[in-house]
Write an enzyme that holds these catalytic residues in place. Structure first.
Site, PDB file in Angstrom:
ATOM      1  N   GLY A   1      49.054  21.805  48.678  1.00 10.76           N
ATOM      2  CA  GLY A   1      48.401  20.900  49.432  1.00 10.76           C
ATOM      3  C   GLY A   1      47.864  19.945  50.164  1.00 10.76           C
ATOM      4  O   GLY A   1      47.695  18.357  50.641  1.00 10.76           O
TER       5      GLY A   1
ATOM      6  N   ARG B   1      38.266  10.638  52.822  1.00 13.61           N
ATOM      7  CA  ARG B   1      36.609  11.122  52.789  1.00 13.61           C
ATOM      8  C   ARG B   1      36.033   9.986  52.393  1.00 13.61           C
ATOM      9  O   ARG B   1      36.513  10.098  50.781  1.00 13.61           O
ATOM     10  CB  ARG B   1      36.834  12.277  52.223  1.00 13.61           C
TER      11      ARG B   1
ATOM     12  N   ARG C   1      30.542  17.520  41.144  1.00 18.65           N
ATOM     13  CA  ARG C   1      30.291  18.670  41.599  1.00 18.65           C
ATOM     14  C   ARG C   1      29.224  19.188  40.157  1.00 18.65           C
ATOM     15  O   ARG C   1      30.163  19.165  39.017  1.00 18.65           O
ATOM     16  CB  ARG C   1      31.426  19.607  41.782  1.00 18.65           C
TER      17      ARG C   1
ATOM     18  N   ASP D   1      31.519  24.632  43.036  1.00 18.24           N
ATOM     19  CA  ASP D   1      32.205  23.769  42.666  1.00 18.24           C
ATOM     20  C   ASP D   1      32.457  22.545  44.189  1.00 18.24           C
ATOM     21  O   ASP D   1      32.916  21.964  44.860  1.00 18.24           O
ATOM     22  CB  ASP D   1      33.656  24.199  42.536  1.00 18.24           C
ATOM     23  N   ASN D   2      30.926  23.534  45.262  1.00 14.69           N
ATOM     24  CA  ASN D   2      31.814  22.543  46.486  1.00 14.69           C
ATOM     25  C   ASN D   2      29.849  22.485  46.713  1.00 14.69           C
ATOM     26  O   ASN D   2      29.509  22.059  47.764  1.00 14.69           O
ATOM     27  CB  ASN D   2      31.162  24.018  47.844  1.00 14.69           C
TER      28      ASN D   2
HETATM   29  P1  AMP Z   1      37.944  24.835  48.785  1.00 11.79           P
HETATM   30  O1  AMP Z   1      37.664  26.043  49.565  1.00 11.79           O
HETATM   31  O2  AMP Z   1      38.084  23.412  49.791  1.00 11.79           O
HETATM   32  O3  AMP Z   1      37.001  24.311  47.880  1.00 11.79           O
HETATM   33  O4  AMP Z   1      38.683  24.985  47.423  1.00 11.79           O
HETATM   34  C1  AMP Z   1      38.368  25.792  46.661  1.00 11.79           C
HETATM   35  C2  AMP Z   1      39.613  25.277  45.966  1.00 11.79           C
HETATM   36  O5  AMP Z   1      41.161  25.317  46.082  1.00 11.79           O
HETATM   37  C3  AMP Z   1      39.659  23.254  45.311  1.00 11.79           C
HETATM   38  O6  AMP Z   1      40.324  24.123  43.939  1.00 11.79           O
HETATM   39  C4  AMP Z   1      41.212  23.379  46.678  1.00 11.79           C
HETATM   40  O7  AMP Z   1      41.477  22.737  45.606  1.00 11.79           O
HETATM   41  C5  AMP Z   1      41.993  23.913  46.566  1.00 11.79           C
HETATM   42  N1  AMP Z   1      42.066  24.194  47.711  1.00 11.79           N
HETATM   43  C6  AMP Z   1      41.792  24.630  49.082  1.00 11.79           C
HETATM   44  N2  AMP Z   1      42.945  24.536  49.804  1.00 11.79           N
HETATM   45  C7  AMP Z   1      44.491  24.258  49.152  1.00 11.79           C
HETATM   46  C8  AMP Z   1      45.726  23.956  49.640  1.00 11.79           C
HETATM   47  N3  AMP Z   1      46.043  24.284  50.496  1.00 11.79           N
HETATM   48  N4  AMP Z   1      46.350  23.739  48.817  1.00 11.79           N
HETATM   49  C9  AMP Z   1      46.056  23.447  47.198  1.00 11.79           C
HETATM   50  N5  AMP Z   1      44.910  23.764  46.987  1.00 11.79           N
HETATM   51  C10 AMP Z   1      44.098  24.311  47.944  1.00 11.79           C
HETATM   52 MG    MG Z   2      35.756  22.732  47.701  1.00 10.64          MG
END
Ligand code: AMP
Ligand code: MG
Length: 472
Positions: A122, A172, A179, A244-245
């Site tokens: 998190g 942010r 998304r 999702d991005n």
């Molecule tokens: P992202 O690659 O940043 O777009 O993240 C992809 C998914 O992984 C999203 O659902 C994020 O919330 C989750 N996520 C990324 N890093 C963490 C973390 N350190 N703890 C919990 N969830 C994460």
């Molecule tokens: Mg993301």
């Protein structure tokens, strides 16, 4: 004492299947690293002592009117569908309507675990927090739609990645965090009512003028077309264009392993895990179409799959490549100082870019040098440029003011990857001066200023950053 934030929350009023209520997890010793005064004042956020800001933007104090929650979404990651993602470390505090009349989300990223964290902690560390801060604000100064950075706070706690790293929280700000993946989650579960509610919400919030059953799809397409053309025009590689991005509002969102190119090469990637080049520079328009097709597939689920709806959605998606080409051409014509359209323009532009790739020319500096002078010096072997230049000069005949057009389309300064990495190393060592200097320089990216000359320089061989990592 707390901070006065004029929250006016709408997403938090939606039914509970869209999120989980979740407060941020407090941190040990919050310290304000950066705060965006101009943005804060647009949002109507009151002034406060530094420590009060640090408490609020670390999540230690939940300000009055906030309704903290983690949003649910799904997504295609590198092409394969993950039926449940969601904010694993981000918490939506609420929305405000700014002095400019725009409604925006205020979200804390790195604010602790949520029901969607899966194995994650998190948290975020200072590196990606400051990288997103600098790059998103640079993107905004370049005039490209993007989420914004309001604050960065160090937590006084370590997070564990390859080793122990100093933790941080990014505040942010976004037009919304809806998304493509937000729609996919309800479509894949067959939750038609939720899908309808979400569609109505997205239209009301972002595209009130959208008409018809596929009005949302068309509006998202048009916003994405402009966004991708803008990215291409500054040599930006997002790095993780998962669904999702991919923002419904058409903003650049989720700055992970992203970068602006130094030396131009069409197949450049930055993510260390993108081995197939799925998200390479020149593949971004294709991926944007692919992502829109996923949105279409999701949106269709809410209608009785009548042929008319499917046909309309198909037509909207199929028109996207041509629209991307039109937007791309307009951007790149401007980079060459051209404001009118001729059939040979595509060839003129692509011939230059082929010469740039072969000549290992710096993307930003080569285009800017077309107006500032010295373009041929950007090429390892200038022969191809020397052949190209007279064609271009000829094409410019009759253009009223190509220099002004080029100066407005070709930035002097981009946030170069090696500068970002140097800035992060300094910040981790407790020195925020390189961060402040980058922010000052990138606030006016189209202006050549002697004091920032060094920031125009491409990386020396030993400074080149090969990949940025998903371990964010
Ligand atoms: P992202 O690659 O940043 O777009 O993240 C992809 C998914 O992984 C999203 O659902 C994020 O919330 C989750 N996520 C990324 N890093 C963490 C973390 N350190 N703890 C919990 N969830 C994460
Ligand atoms: Mg993301």
């Amino acid at each position: 004492m707390t901070l006065d934030i004029p929250f006016d929350n709408t997403f938090a009023q939606l039914p509970p299947e869209f999120y989980s209520r979740q407060a941020p997890t407090p941190v040990g010793e919050p310290k304000l690293l950066a705060y965006n005064e101009a943005l804060g004042s647009t949002l109507g956020i009151g002034t406060a002592a530094l420590d009060v800001r640090a408490e609020v933007f670390s999540g230690n104090v939940v300000p009055t009117g906030a309704a903290p929650l983690a949003q649910l979404y799904a997504g295609h990651q590198f092409g394969s569908f993950n039926p449940q993602l969601g904010d694993g470390r981000a918490i939506l505090m609420g929305e405000v309507v700014g002095a400019d009349g725009l409604r925006r989300d205020i979200q804390l990223k790195g604010a602790g675990r949520t029901p969607y964290s899966r194995g994650g902690d998190g948290r975020a560390w200072m590196g990606p927090v400051l990288r997103e801060y600098v790059i998103s604000e640079a993107m905004h100064a370049l005039g490209i739609p993007t989420t914004r950075a309001l604050a960065a706070v160090s937590t006084g706690e370590m997070v564990w990645r390859e080793g122990g790293l100093p933790g941080a929280v990014l505040t942010r700000v976004a037009k919304s965090h809806l998304r493509v993946g937000t729609f996919q989650v309800y479509a894949s579960r067959g939750q038609v009512e939720a899908l309808k509610t979400l569609t109505d919400y997205a239209i009301a919030r972002h595209y009130p003028e959208a008409e018809g059953r596929m009005g949302l799809l068309r509006a998202v397409r048009d916003a994405q077309v402009e966004l991708i053309a803008a990215w291409m025009s500054v040599g930006f590689i997002h790095g993780v264009m998962n669904t999702d991005n991919s923002s419904i509002a058409g903003e650049t969102i989720d700055y992970g392993p992203c970068a602006f190119m130094d030396v131009y090469h069409p197949s450049r990637v930055f993510s260390s895990i993108d081995r197939m080049g799925r998200y390479a520079y020149s593949n971004q328009p294709n991926i944007a179409v692919w992502n829109l097709a996923q949105l279409a597939t999701a949106l269709i689920q809410q209608y009785d799959a009548s042929e008319a709806v499917v046909e309309e959605a198909t037509e909207i998606v199929h028109a996207m490549p041509d629209l991307l080409e039109v937007a791309w051409l307009q951007r790149f014509r401007a980079k060459l100082g051209i404001t009118t359209a001729q059939d040979e323009d595509m060839e003129l532009i692509t011939d230059l870019m082929r010469a740039m790739a072969e000549g290992q020319a710096d993307f930003t500096n080569s285009f800017r040098a077309l107006v500032d002078g010295g373009a041929r010096d950007q090429f390892l072997d200038p022969a191809a440029f020397d052949l190209w230049e007279p064609r271009w000069r000829h094409r410019l005949e009759g253009e009223p003011d190509p220099e002004a057009v080029m100066r407005a389309a070709n930035p002097v300064l981009i946030p170069r990857n090696h500068r970002i990495e140097q800035m992060i190393a300094s910040a981790v060592a407790g020195d925020m001066a390189p961060f402040e200097r980058l922010m000052a320089a990138l606030a006016n990216p189209f202006e050549a200023r002697a004091e920032f000359e060094d920031l125009r320089r491409p990386p020396a061989e030993e400074e080149v950053v090969k990949a940025t990592f998903c371990g964010t």
